[in-house]
Design an enzyme around this catalytic site. Sequence first.
Site, PDB file in Angstrom:
ATOM      1  N   GLU A  21       2.160  -0.208  12.074  1.00 11.98           N
ATOM      2  CA  GLU A  21       2.698   1.156  11.899  1.00 11.98           C
ATOM      3  C   GLU A  21       2.185   2.137  12.954  1.00 11.98           C
ATOM      4  OE1 GLU A  21       3.283  -0.938   9.513  1.00 11.98           O
ATOM      5  OE2 GLU A  21       4.994   0.066   8.614  1.00 11.98           O
ATOM      6  N   CYS A  27       8.193  10.382  -3.476  1.00 11.65           N
ATOM      7  CA  CYS A  27       7.017   9.635  -3.015  1.00 11.65           C
ATOM      8  C   CYS A  27       6.602  10.125  -1.633  1.00 11.65           C
ATOM      9  CB  CYS A  27       7.261   8.136  -3.077  1.00 11.65           C
ATOM     10  SG  CYS A  27       8.788   7.581  -2.326  1.00 11.65           S
ATOM     11  N   LYS A  30      17.837  25.883  12.668  1.00  8.23           N
ATOM     12  CA  LYS A  30      18.389  24.548  12.954  1.00  8.23           C
ATOM     13  C   LYS A  30      19.061  23.972  11.707  1.00  8.23           C
ATOM     14  CE  LYS A  30      15.583  20.904  13.497  1.00  8.23           C
ATOM     15  NZ  LYS A  30      14.542  20.076  14.058  1.00  8.23           N
ATOM     16  N   TYR A  79      -0.960   2.582  13.865  1.00  9.19           N
ATOM     17  CA  TYR A  79      -2.311   3.089  13.612  1.00  9.19           C
ATOM     18  C   TYR A  79      -3.300   2.487  14.626  1.00  9.19           C
ATOM     19  CZ  TYR A  79      -0.713   5.254   9.260  1.00  9.19           C
ATOM     20  OH  TYR A  79      -0.077   6.049   8.340  1.00  9.19           O
ATOM     21  N   GLN A 126      12.220  10.958  -1.992  1.00 11.41           N
ATOM     22  CA  GLN A 126      12.143  12.358  -2.404  1.00 11.41           C
ATOM     23  C   GLN A 126      10.881  12.715  -3.196  1.00 11.41           C
ATOM     24  OE1 GLN A 126      16.742  12.421  -3.062  1.00 11.41           O
ATOM     25  NE2 GLN A 126      15.959  14.355  -3.785  1.00 11.41           N
ATOM     26  N   HIS A 148       5.029   4.812  13.195  1.00  9.69           N
ATOM     27  CA  HIS A 148       5.476   6.057  12.556  1.00  9.69           C
ATOM     28  C   HIS A 148       6.235   6.955  13.528  1.00  9.69           C
ATOM     29  CE1 HIS A 148       3.965   5.205   8.714  1.00  9.69           C
ATOM     30  NE2 HIS A 148       2.683   5.334   8.993  1.00  9.69           N
ATOM     31  N   ARG A 175      -2.379  -6.661   8.261  1.00  9.16           N
ATOM     32  CA  ARG A 175      -0.994  -6.153   8.381  1.00  9.16           C
ATOM     33  C   ARG A 175      -0.663  -6.041   9.850  1.00  9.16           C
ATOM     34  NH1 ARG A 175       1.618  -1.549   5.161  1.00  9.16           N
ATOM     35  NH2 ARG A 175       3.772  -1.692   5.839  1.00  9.16           N
ATOM     36  N   LYS A 185      22.950  30.925   8.367  1.00  9.23           N
ATOM     37  CA  LYS A 185      21.583  31.078   8.906  1.00  9.23           C
ATOM     38  C   LYS A 185      21.559  30.635  10.365  1.00  9.23           C
ATOM     39  CE  LYS A 185      19.730  28.581   5.495  1.00  9.23           C
ATOM     40  NZ  LYS A 185      20.705  28.602   4.418  1.00  9.23           N
ATOM     41  N   SER A 206       0.826  -1.213   0.000  1.00  3.78           N
ATOM     42  CA  SER A 206       0.000   0.000   0.000  1.00  3.78           C
ATOM     43  C   SER A 206       0.861   1.265   0.000  1.00  3.78           C
ATOM     44  CB  SER A 206      -0.867  -0.020   1.256  1.00  3.78           C
ATOM     45  OG  SER A 206      -1.563   1.190   1.385  1.00  3.78           O
ATOM     46  N   MET A 207       0.459   2.222  -0.835  1.00  3.94           N
ATOM     47  CA  MET A 207       1.119   3.538  -0.832  1.00  3.94           C
ATOM     48  C   MET A 207       0.052   4.597  -0.947  1.00  3.94           C
ATOM     49  SD  MET A 207       4.247   3.040  -3.480  1.00  3.94           S
ATOM     50  CE  MET A 207       3.400   1.943  -4.602  1.00  3.94           C
ATOM     51  N   LEU A 239      18.662  22.273  -6.665  1.00  2.00           N
ATOM     52  CA  LEU A 239      18.723  21.222  -7.675  1.00  2.00           C
ATOM     53  C   LEU A 239      18.825  19.876  -6.971  1.00  2.00           C
ATOM     54  CD1 LEU A 239      19.272  20.080 -10.552  1.00  2.00           C
ATOM     55  CD2 LEU A 239      21.681  20.200  -9.950  1.00  2.00           C
TER      56      LEU A 239
HETATM   57  P1  NAP Z   1      22.261  23.963  -0.615  1.00  2.00           P
HETATM   58  O1  NAP Z   1      21.318  22.954  -0.092  1.00  2.00           O
HETATM   59  O2  NAP Z   1      21.744  25.150  -1.283  1.00  2.00           O
HETATM   60  O3  NAP Z   1      23.185  24.407   0.609  1.00  2.00           O
HETATM   61  C1  NAP Z   1      24.169  25.341   0.473  1.00  2.00           C
HETATM   62  C2  NAP Z   1      24.779  25.669   1.843  1.00  2.00           C
HETATM   63  O4  NAP Z   1      25.769  26.618   1.642  1.00  2.00           O
HETATM   64  C3  NAP Z   1      23.784  26.212   2.818  1.00  2.00           C
HETATM   65  O5  NAP Z   1      24.020  25.616   4.071  1.00  2.00           O
HETATM   66  C4  NAP Z   1      24.075  27.717   2.843  1.00  2.00           C
HETATM   67  O6  NAP Z   1      23.866  28.111   4.175  1.00  2.00           O
HETATM   68  C5  NAP Z   1      25.538  27.771   2.433  1.00  2.00           C
HETATM   69  N1  NAP Z   1      25.867  28.935   1.610  1.00  2.00           N
HETATM   70  C6  NAP Z   1      25.159  29.479   0.594  1.00  2.00           C
HETATM   71  N2  NAP Z   1      25.802  30.519   0.060  1.00  2.00           N
HETATM   72  C7  NAP Z   1      26.956  30.649   0.747  1.00  2.00           C
HETATM   73  C8  NAP Z   1      28.033  31.560   0.678  1.00  2.00           C
HETATM   74  N3  NAP Z   1      28.068  32.516  -0.231  1.00  2.00           N
HETATM   75  N4  NAP Z   1      29.039  31.430   1.547  1.00  2.00           N
HETATM   76  C9  NAP Z   1      29.009  30.439   2.478  1.00  2.00           C
HETATM   77  N5  NAP Z   1      28.016  29.557   2.594  1.00  2.00           N
HETATM   78  C10 NAP Z   1      26.991  29.661   1.738  1.00  2.00           C
HETATM   79  O7  NAP Z   1      23.255  23.308  -1.637  1.00  2.00           O
HETATM   80  P2  NAP Z   1      24.068  21.943  -1.598  1.00  2.00           P
HETATM   81  O8  NAP Z   1      24.363  21.475  -0.233  1.00  2.00           O
HETATM   82  O9  NAP Z   1      25.200  22.196  -2.524  1.00  2.00           O
HETATM   83  O10 NAP Z   1      23.092  20.929  -2.254  1.00  2.00           O
HETATM   84  C11 NAP Z   1      22.697  21.118  -3.578  1.00  2.00           C
HETATM   85  C12 NAP Z   1      21.425  20.408  -3.822  1.00  2.00           C
HETATM   86  O11 NAP Z   1      21.648  19.028  -3.786  1.00  2.00           O
HETATM   87  C13 NAP Z   1      20.397  20.736  -2.762  1.00  2.00           C
HETATM   88  O12 NAP Z   1      19.344  21.452  -3.332  1.00  2.00           O
HETATM   89  C14 NAP Z   1      19.921  19.454  -2.283  1.00  2.00           C
HETATM   90  O13 NAP Z   1      18.520  19.312  -2.495  1.00  2.00           O
HETATM   91  C15 NAP Z   1      20.608  18.408  -3.130  1.00  2.00           C
HETATM   92  N6  NAP Z   1      21.074  17.353  -2.245  1.00  2.00           N
HETATM   93  C16 NAP Z   1      20.182  16.710  -1.505  1.00  2.00           C
HETATM   94  C17 NAP Z   1      20.592  15.748  -0.649  1.00  2.00           C
HETATM   95  C18 NAP Z   1      19.606  15.014   0.177  1.00  2.00           C
HETATM   96  O14 NAP Z   1      19.928  14.529   1.213  1.00  2.00           O
HETATM   97  N7  NAP Z   1      18.367  14.881  -0.238  1.00  2.00           N
HETATM   98  C19 NAP Z   1      21.918  15.427  -0.530  1.00  2.00           C
HETATM   99  C20 NAP Z   1      22.831  16.111  -1.302  1.00  2.00           C
HETATM  100  C21 NAP Z   1      22.399  17.094  -2.144  1.00  2.00           C
HETATM  101  P3  NAP Z   1      23.989  29.611   4.669  1.00  2.00           P
HETATM  102  O15 NAP Z   1      23.547  30.463   3.522  1.00  2.00           O
HETATM  103  O16 NAP Z   1      23.093  29.677   5.878  1.00  2.00           O
HETATM  104  O17 NAP Z   1      25.417  29.778   5.043  1.00  2.00           O
HETATM  105 FE1  SF4 Z   2      11.964   4.968  -4.643  1.00  5.76          FE
HETATM  106 FE2  SF4 Z   2      12.893   7.484  -4.450  1.00  5.76          FE
HETATM  107 FE3  SF4 Z   2      11.230   6.742  -6.413  1.00  5.76          FE
HETATM  108 FE4  SF4 Z   2      10.340   6.983  -3.917  1.00  5.76          FE
HETATM  109  S1  SF4 Z   2      11.141   8.606  -5.185  1.00  5.76           S
HETATM  110  S2  SF4 Z   2       9.893   5.336  -5.344  1.00  5.76           S
HETATM  111  S3  SF4 Z   2      12.067   6.196  -2.796  1.00  5.76           S
HETATM  112  S4  SF4 Z   2      13.308   6.026  -6.078  1.00  5.76           S
END
Ligand code: NAP
Ligand code: SF4
Length: 674
Positions: free
Chosen positions: A165, A342, A566, A167, A340, A253, A215, A563, A26-27, A658
Site C-alpha cells: 500500500e 468505514c 469545485k 507504506y 461511507q 494509497h 503483506r 456554488k 486489517s482495518m 440524507l
Molecule cells: P445534494 O447533495 O444536497 O445536492 C443538491 C444539488 O442541488 C447541489 O449541487 C446544489 O448546488 C443544488 N441545489 C440546491 N438547491 C437548489 C436550487 N434551489 N436550485 C437549483 N439547484 C439547487 O442533494 P442530492 O444530490 O439530491 O443528494 C441527496 C443526498 O443523497 C446527498 O446528501 C448525498 O449524500 C446522497 N447521495 C450520495 C451519493 C454518494 O455518492 N455518496 C450518491 C447519491 C446520493 P447549488 O446550491 O450550488 O446549486
Molecule cells: Fe462496506 Fe459501506 Fe459498510 Fe464500509 S460502510 S463496511 S464499505 S457497507
Amino acid sequence: MTKYSHLLAPLDLGFTTLKNRVLMGSMHTGLEETKDWNRVAEFYAERARGGVALMVTGGMAPNREGGVFPGAAGLFTDQDIANHRIVTSRVHEADGKIAMQILHAGRYAYSPECVAPSAIKSPISPFPPKELDEDGIEKQIQDIVTAAVRAKEANYDGVEIMGSEGYFLNQFLVTHTNKREDRWGGSYENRMRLPVEVVKRVREAVGTNFILIYRLSMIDLVPGGSTFDEVITLAKKIEAAGATLINTGIGWHEARIPTIATSVPRRAFTWVTKKLMGHVSIPIITSNRINTPEVGNDVLADGCADMVSMARPFLADPHFVAKAAADRADTIAPCIACNQACLDHTFSGKISSCLVNPKACFETELTVTATVSPKSIAVVGAGPAGLSAALTASDRGHQVTLFDRSDEIGGQLNMAKQVPGKEEFFGLVDWYRTMLADSKVELKLETEVQADDLKDFDEVVIATGVLPRDPQIDGQDGDNVFSYMDILRTKKDVGKHVAIVGAGGIGFDVAEFLVTDDSPTEDLDAWLEEWGVTDPSVERGGLVPEGPKPDAPVRSVTLLQRKSEKLGKRLGKTTGWIHRASLAMKDVKMVGGVNYERIDEDGLHVSYGEGRENPSVIKADAVVLCAGQVPERSLADGLVEIGIAPHVIGGADVAAELDAKRAIDQGTRLAAKL
Ligand code: NAP
Ligand code: SF4
C-alpha cells in the site's frame, strides 16, 4: 456437504491450524485510540464468535515517527501490553485467532517527524520525510522487532508486517521513492534488503510457533512500481526469511486507480495473486472486493490463492462465516463497498462503523435486546430508514406492520442500484427482502395509509422519505425537463445532449447513468482497460503507459451548480475523486457559479456571478433536475393534527445530506429504544 468447501476447509500451518480459509483483513477502526479496551475486545470477539479463522488488527505503530498520525496506537508500554491482553483473551475465549498488524507509515505518516528511504514528499501528505541514515534504518528495524515481541507478550497469535500500500517497507522497494546509493538502494537486491531483514529479524525474535504474515504489494499501480519478476523475487526471499503466510496488497494509497470502491468489479485483482501461486510454498492470501462466500469460494476453487482476506464485509456482518457454514449466505448483510461509514470515517477522524450495520464498532453501545413490553408498531415507508426500524423492532419482539405505497421495498435504494458502478445495491435490497421474509414483520406494499388508519397502533414511525426540491426555474414545466426520478426509475429518453441542474451525489449519479451504456463494473476486462491497468509482468506497477482508455460517452452531459467551488467537492471523502475522475474520462463538462435563467427548446439559459454576466445557453435536448430534496412530511403532519406524535426518521426527518447511512442508523437506534 457445504457449498463452500474451499472456503471452509481448514488450513494447516504446521504448528497450528486455521479452521477455515477466511482472514479478516486489517482495518483502522479508531477503536484502539478510544482506550476503551472492553469495546475493542468486544469488536474482535464478536467477529471471532462469527467463525472467521484469523483476524488482523488495525495497524499498530512501531514507534512515534512511523505512526500513521501523531498519537497512533502501538504497544509502547507494559500497560499497552496489558490492554491488548484483554483483546486477545476475549478472542481466544471465543475460539478465534488474532494477529497484530505492525504498520510503519514512512512518508505517509501525517507528521513532520516522518521518515523514508529518501526525502521525497508523497502527493497525499503535506510533510516532506526525513531521509534515514544507517543508524536510523537500524532503529526502525529494531522498533518493528520490538513491536512483534510485545505482540507475542500480549498473547497475539501472530503479527502481520505491513509491506504494501506504499507504506514504509514498500517505499524502499521502488526507485520512485528510493533514490539511495548505499546498501539500501540502487539494485533490486539492495532495495528489498529492508523488508527481508525485517522479516528475518522478527522471526528470530519471536521464535517458530508464531504466525508471521507479510503483506506484499503485488501490483503497485504507481509509475515506476515493481515488475512481477521483482514481486516473485521478494516473495521467495520473504518465505526464506521466515514468513508463515503472504498476504496481497493492491495499489499504493497515492495510486489514481480505484482498488476497493464499489465501482471496482468483484475480485478484480485475484488474477494478480494467482500469478504468484506456485512460486512459493507457504500459503498465499488474496484480497480486494471479495464480499460474498460464493466469490470467496470461487477465488479459491480457481486456484488464485490459498486463503481469502475480507475486511469491510466483517463490519457489515460479523457472522459472515457462520452464516455461510449454515448455508444461509442470503442472510449475510452485504458490504456494498461504499466506504461511507468505514474509510470515510477513518479519514475524517471518526470511529468506523458500517452503513448497513450501525452496530459495527458500537457493539457495547448499540445493543438490541428483547423488549419486556411488546407493542404494535406501524412503520410507514420501506426505504432504508423504515426497513431498519421495522426489522430491529420486530427482532426485539414488537408486532410490526410495514407499509409502503410502492409495489417493492427499498425506496431510494432502487434508484441507486440503477447507477453504473452501484450494482451492489441490488444485493442490499435482496438482503432486506430475505430478512423481512424471515421476520415476523407484516409487510403491506401498494398500501397508501392515511393518518386515521394508524390510530390503533401503540407507536407510529414515519419514514416516508423525501420529495425532489423545486428549483423554480422558468420553463421547468416543459416537455424537455425531467426529474432524476424520471431518469433513474422510469429511464425516460433524453436525447444526445443533456444539462443537469445540481451536482450533489444524485447529479453525479445521473451523469454517470447518462454517459454509460454497459457498466464496466460488470466486465473486468473493460474495467481494467477503462482505468489503464495491465499485467505487472508487462508494465512496471501494472499501469498502461498510454493511461486510461474509457468507452466513448453515450451522450454529452453538462453538470451544473450555483456554488463556485469545485464540483463534487462534498462527495465521499475516499470516493469523491473516483466519481470526478470517472465523469472527466467521459468528457462531462463541469460548470459552477451559474444562475439558472430559464429553460426553453434550445436548452438551459444561464448567467454567471452576482452580476448575472455572460448570459449563454447550454444547448441541450433535455434538462434533468437534481436540485436536492425536501422532507415528505405530509403524513407526519396529518398524524400530529389528530393528536398522534409519530417518530419521524430518515429523509422525512431531515432531507439535507440524507444518505442511507444516516437513514439506517437512525432507524436502528430508534427501534432499539422503542
Ligand atoms: P445534494 O447533495 O444536497 O445536492 C443538491 C444539488 O442541488 C447541489 O449541487 C446544489 O448546488 C443544488 N441545489 C440546491 N438547491 C437548489 C436550487 N434551489 N436550485 C437549483 N439547484 C439547487 O442533494 P442530492 O444530490 O439530491 O443528494 C441527496 C443526498 O443523497 C446527498 O446528501 C448525498 O449524500 C446522497 N447521495 C450520495 C451519493 C454518494 O455518492 N455518496 C450518491 C447519491 C446520493 P447549488 O446550491 O450550488 O446549486
Ligand atoms: Fe462496506 Fe459501506 Fe459498510 Fe464500509 S460502510 S463496511 S464499505 S457497507
